[in-house]
Design a protein around this motif. Structure first.
Motif, PDB file in Angstrom:
ATOM      1  N   GLY A 196       0.785  -1.239   0.000  1.00 27.69           N
ATOM      2  CA  GLY A 196       0.000   0.000   0.000  1.00 27.69           C
ATOM      3  C   GLY A 196       0.805   1.270   0.000  1.00 27.69           C
ATOM      4  N   SER A 197       0.406   2.177   0.876  1.00 25.85           N
ATOM      5  CA  SER A 197       0.983   3.509   0.883  1.00 25.85           C
ATOM      6  C   SER A 197       2.439   3.520   1.369  1.00 25.85           C
ATOM      7  N   GLY A 198       2.760   2.627   2.287  1.00 29.46           N
ATOM      8  CA  GLY A 198       4.153   2.516   2.708  1.00 29.46           C
ATOM      9  C   GLY A 198       4.567   3.503   3.784  1.00 29.46           C
ATOM     10  N   SER A 199       3.621   4.022   4.566  1.00 26.09           N
ATOM     11  CA  SER A 199       4.040   4.948   5.631  1.00 26.09           C
ATOM     12  C   SER A 199       4.872   4.208   6.681  1.00 26.09           C
ATOM     13  N   ASN A 200       4.529   2.970   6.975  1.00 26.04           N
ATOM     14  CA  ASN A 200       5.343   2.193   7.923  1.00 26.04           C
ATOM     15  C   ASN A 200       6.727   1.929   7.338  1.00 26.04           C
ATOM     16  N   TYR A 201       6.771   1.628   6.041  1.00 27.71           N
ATOM     17  CA  TYR A 201       8.067   1.448   5.384  1.00 27.71           C
ATOM     18  C   TYR A 201       8.928   2.695   5.588  1.00 27.71           C
ATOM     19  N   ALA A 250       4.628  -4.847   6.223  1.00 27.01           N
ATOM     20  CA  ALA A 250       4.181  -3.492   6.556  1.00 27.01           C
ATOM     21  C   ALA A 250       3.058  -3.129   5.586  1.00 27.01           C
ATOM     22  N   GLY A 251       1.850  -3.592   5.939  1.00 22.31           N
ATOM     23  CA  GLY A 251       0.721  -3.372   5.034  1.00 22.31           C
ATOM     24  C   GLY A 251       0.770  -4.304   3.839  1.00 22.31           C
ATOM     25  N   ASN A 272       4.552  -9.121  11.560  1.00 27.35           N
ATOM     26  CA  ASN A 272       3.474  -8.340  10.947  1.00 27.35           C
ATOM     27  C   ASN A 272       2.987  -7.271  11.916  1.00 27.35           C
ATOM     28  N   ILE A 273       2.468  -6.184  11.351  1.00 31.04           N
ATOM     29  CA  ILE A 273       1.778  -5.177  12.169  1.00 31.04           C
ATOM     30  C   ILE A 273       0.345  -5.103  11.680  1.00 31.04           C
ATOM     31  N   HIS A 274      -0.574  -4.985  12.641  1.00 35.49           N
ATOM     32  CA  HIS A 274      -1.995  -4.991  12.289  1.00 35.49           C
ATOM     33  C   HIS A 274      -2.720  -3.917  13.094  1.00 35.49           C
ATOM     34  N   PRO A 275      -3.612  -3.162  12.446  1.00 35.91           N
ATOM     35  CA  PRO A 275      -4.244  -2.031  13.138  1.00 35.91           C
ATOM     36  C   PRO A 275      -5.480  -2.396  13.959  1.00 35.91           C
ATOM     37  N   GLY A 329      -7.850  -9.345   9.376  1.00 35.01           N
ATOM     38  CA  GLY A 329      -8.177  -9.196   7.957  1.00 35.01           C
ATOM     39  C   GLY A 329      -8.146  -7.759   7.491  1.00 35.01           C
ATOM     40  N   ASP A 337      -3.450 -12.880  10.314  1.00 34.99           N
ATOM     41  CA  ASP A 337      -3.257 -12.001  11.471  1.00 34.99           C
ATOM     42  C   ASP A 337      -3.332 -12.775  12.792  1.00 34.99           C
ATOM     43  N   HIS A 378      -2.289   5.058  13.056  1.00 32.58           N
ATOM     44  CA  HIS A 378      -1.059   5.043  12.263  1.00 32.58           C
ATOM     45  C   HIS A 378       0.103   5.672  13.035  1.00 32.58           C
ATOM     46  N   GLU A 431       1.340   3.055  15.309  1.00 28.09           N
ATOM     47  CA  GLU A 431       2.071   2.035  14.536  1.00 28.09           C
ATOM     48  C   GLU A 431       3.513   2.468  14.287  1.00 28.09           C
TER      49      GLU A 431
END
Ligand code: GAR
Length: 192
Positions: free
Chosen positions: A10-15, A87-88, A107-110, A118, A145, A170, A173
């Motif tokens: 996805g967006s990659g903010s965690n990256y 990361a997403g 893994n990270i999960h919100p 999921g 998850d 976020h 996270e």
């Protein structure tokens, strides 16, 4: 330094946060590559800007999930990757990668797992009307998850404001992931 691969869809903010933490020495690891199953995702843009190798492979281009993961695994081994950090990454890890990286995939999960696994965990929590949700970092097993929990942090739902709730999650996270990975890499001996 611990060699890691970041998997993202996805967006990659965690990256982005993890990449900066590695560069600034807050996380004692080196990102060997970013693997994405979504070549058009924004994480590709972020990775290019940070000059980290991007491996973009679409599972549908392979005859089977096994063939897809064998290709991924070959690249991970060439790069000497010790840990896989999701990361997403919105796809289940299959037996090929799990066998090659037993208890070495994070893994990270919100949400506060096991609640709301999921997709769209934040939306699920809001729809359910919970007052507190959060973030979980866990080791990956064959489930969605599931797997041993390494760290959790609670986040209050901002009533009537889904965007603000998502933003708070976020933000949490981005702190919890680098701290948990740093502790993990320090406590588990290197293998490769
Ligand atoms: C993050 O909120 C992460 O926890 C979630 O995807 C988002 C990716 O954001 N992962 C899952 O839902 C896994 N089941 P990012 O691309 O900005 O890092």
């Amino acid at each position: 330094k611990t060699k890691i691969a970041i998997f993202a869809s996805g967006s990659g903010s965690n990256y982005e946060v993890l990449e900066r933490a590695c560069r600034e020495g807050e996380l004692d690891a080196e990102i060997a590559l970013v693997m994405t199953d979504k070549p058009a995702s924004f994480v590709v843009e972020r990775a290019r800007q940070t000059e980290i190798r991007v491996v973009a492979l679409e599972p549908k281009a392979f005859p089977t999930k096994r063939a897809f993961e064998e290709t991924v695994l070959r690249i991970l081994r060439e790069e000497g990757v010790e840990w896989i950090v999701l990361a997403g990454y919105m796809r289940l890890i299959g037996p090929t990668l799990l066998a090659a990286y037993p208890s070495r995939i994070v893994n990270i999960h919100p949400s506060l797992l096991p609640a709301f696994p999921g997709k769209d965990a934040i939306g699920q929590a809001i729809a359910h009307g919970v007052k507190v949700t959060g973030v979980t970092v866990h080791l990956v097993d064959e489930g969605m998850d599931t797997g041993p929990i390494l760290a959790q942090a609670a986040v209050s739902v901002v009533e009537g404001d889904a965007a603000m709730t998502a933003q708070s999650i976020h933000a949490v996270e981005h702190i919890l992931y680098k701290e948990t990975l740093q502790n993990l890499f320090k406590s588990v001996p290197a293998t490769r």
